[in-house]
Design a protein around this motif. Structure first.
Motif: not given
Length: 477
Positions: A31-57
């Protein structure tokens, strides 16, 4: 995070710099983990992402889970939509083949400039009859450039290197699109190839491999990585680019640990087999088509002029995630794109003040080449909507039309369909022929209805009244 922005006319002479964050992760049916902040770099101080692509197996695809996911969104899709929707991203598209799942999330501002969205899948398990292995793809036109994302899960075990290459070639050959200009995966301007590719480290023994990893001497292992070896020999792989493997091999770990496999593999009669040798099974590669040559032949661009390029900003694994025996890998990219068109196909706006006390009007206009359909509709969405079907209500552009001129068409939505509580909303025009959103309005306010305001005031009064003291319990008993 930056404030949410919506589509505006753009300058065709200025290159757009888009930020893409790509994730590949074999989640091992977890099941999904409780937090994915670091995985998605959501706390980054730079410009935000324009697109996220998630590939799971290896998303859980037991029959009861898979049937449930066919009727409803799977837990991983729901999880990521919950993360992204408050940040101004919607799920643009997704494709699922048993345990393979591919998701694309995009900022609102780019949605009207993304067209020709199609998905595909190819089974390679059990001689092509089973989808536990294979590839799933999402392709699209991004500002006029064709981009394809391909998530693969290739055969396991060190001795199956040739089978992995054969399966990848089969996926490339089998996935054909109904587009005479871009019929094949390799015809796209940019192709991202990623997933659990299952390539292993050949020749070296487990002790040498582990010792090299312990000393962070990854370069000693690169030349025996099966994918690196194949890229030197196989012509169809040589145009694929990968960043340096400057992180630990991402397989195989004990669960909830950063310790490599300590448990023996179960074999016949319950004797333990050999521990798995660490390997870089989880990879992200990309390929850029030679646009300069193609364009100069057509005479559209001067020789050597570049309209699209890819820059890898970082390529890392994330050791803190331990829900499976694989560690997730991410690549953050810069896409430099020269837009090939400047305005959305549809421009739309709410007319006047909106509230549930009256019918409301929407005005929209289209560019001359827009392929309109009687099945097109305009949806009303909360600003934090998750995907195109997450509308509050909608109007058919033909059935609900009340006026039309050469420049502007008006449609209405009945007062009964307007949310009484009000709030911040936006409008999206959905094109049936394109199977995507062709235009999006700026956010706007719907005023709460009098009934809603009175109800809220009454609730506040109830909450503000001091509750009478409850009778004291009888002590004498």
């Amino acid at each position: 995070m930056e404030p949410r922005g919506l589509a505006q006319p753009i300058d065709l002479e200025i290159m757009k710099n888009l930020r893409l964050h790509l994730v590949t992760w074999n989640v091992g049916t977890a099941s999904p983990p409780p937090d994915v902040t670091s995985l998605l770099q959501l706390s980054s101080q730079g410009p935000s992402m324009d697109m996220y692509v998630i590939g799971l197996q290896e998303v859980n695809s037991k029959i009861i889970n898979f049937l449930s996911d066919l009727a409803f969104d799977d837990p991983w899709s729901i999880f990521f939509m919950t993360v992204f929707s408050p940040l101004g991203y919607i799920k643009l598209s997704s494709v699922r083949m048993q345990g393979l799942l591919l998701l694309v999330f995009v900022k609102h501002a780019h949605i009207p400039f993304i067209r020709d969205i199609h998905t595909h899948y190819t089974r390679t398990g059990l001689y092509g009859y089973w989808g536990n292995k294979g590839g799933v793809t999402i392709r699209m036109s991004l500002y006029g450039h064709m981009i394809c994302f391909m998530n693969c899960h290739l055969p396991a075990h060190i001795e199956n290197a040739e089978q992995r290459l054969d399966d990848f070639e089969k996926i490339l050959e089998m996935q054909q699109f109904e587009d005479e200009n871009v019929p094949n995966i390799l015809d796209h301007d940019i192709l991202f190839w990623f997933g659990d590719l299952n390539f292993r480290i050949a020749d070296y023994g487990i002790h040498f491999v582990r010792e090299s990893i312990s000393n962070s001497r990854y370069n000693l292992l690169w030349e025996k990585d099966q994918l690196n070896m194949a890229k030197k020999k196989e012509a169809f792989l040589q145009e694929f680019i990968e960043g340096p493997l400057q992180f630990k091999p991402t397989y195989k770990f004990d669960l909830h640990s950063d310790v490599y496999d300590t448990r023996g593999q179960k074999t016949l009669f319950w004797f333990n087999g050999k521990k798995r040798k660490p390997a870089w099974t989880d990879r992200i590669l990309w390929r850029v088509k030679n646009l300069s040559q193609h364009s100069s032949e057509d005479g559209d661009l001067s020789e050597g002029e570049q309209t699209i390029s890819v820059t890898l900003n970082n390529y890392i694994s994330h050791m803190s995630y331990g829900i499976s025996d694989h560690k997730p890998v991410t690549g953050t990219f810069g896409l430099q794109i020269k837009p090939l068109f400047s305005t959305p196909l549809v421009t739309l706006n709410p007319e006047g003040e909106w509230n549930a006390a009256q019918d409301v009007l929407i005005s929209y206009s289209t560019v001359s080449e827009f392929p309109s359909s009687t099945w097109d509709w305009i949806g009303l969405y909360q600003v934090t909507f998750r995907h195109v079907n997450d509308y509050v209500t909608y109007a058919w552009v033909k059935d609900d039309e009340i006026s039309s001129s050469e420049d502007v068409t008006q449609v209405y939505i009945s007062a009964d369909e307007i949310p009484h509580a009000g709030g911040e909303f936006l409008l999206c025009y959905y094109s049936h022929n394109m199977q995507s959103i062709a235009g999006m309005s700026q956010p706007f306010q719907i005023q709460p209805s009098r009934r809603s305001a009175e109800k809220e005031l009454a609730q506040e009064n109830i909450n503000g009244i001091e509750k009478p003291h409850s009778p004291k319990p009888y002590d004498e008993f």
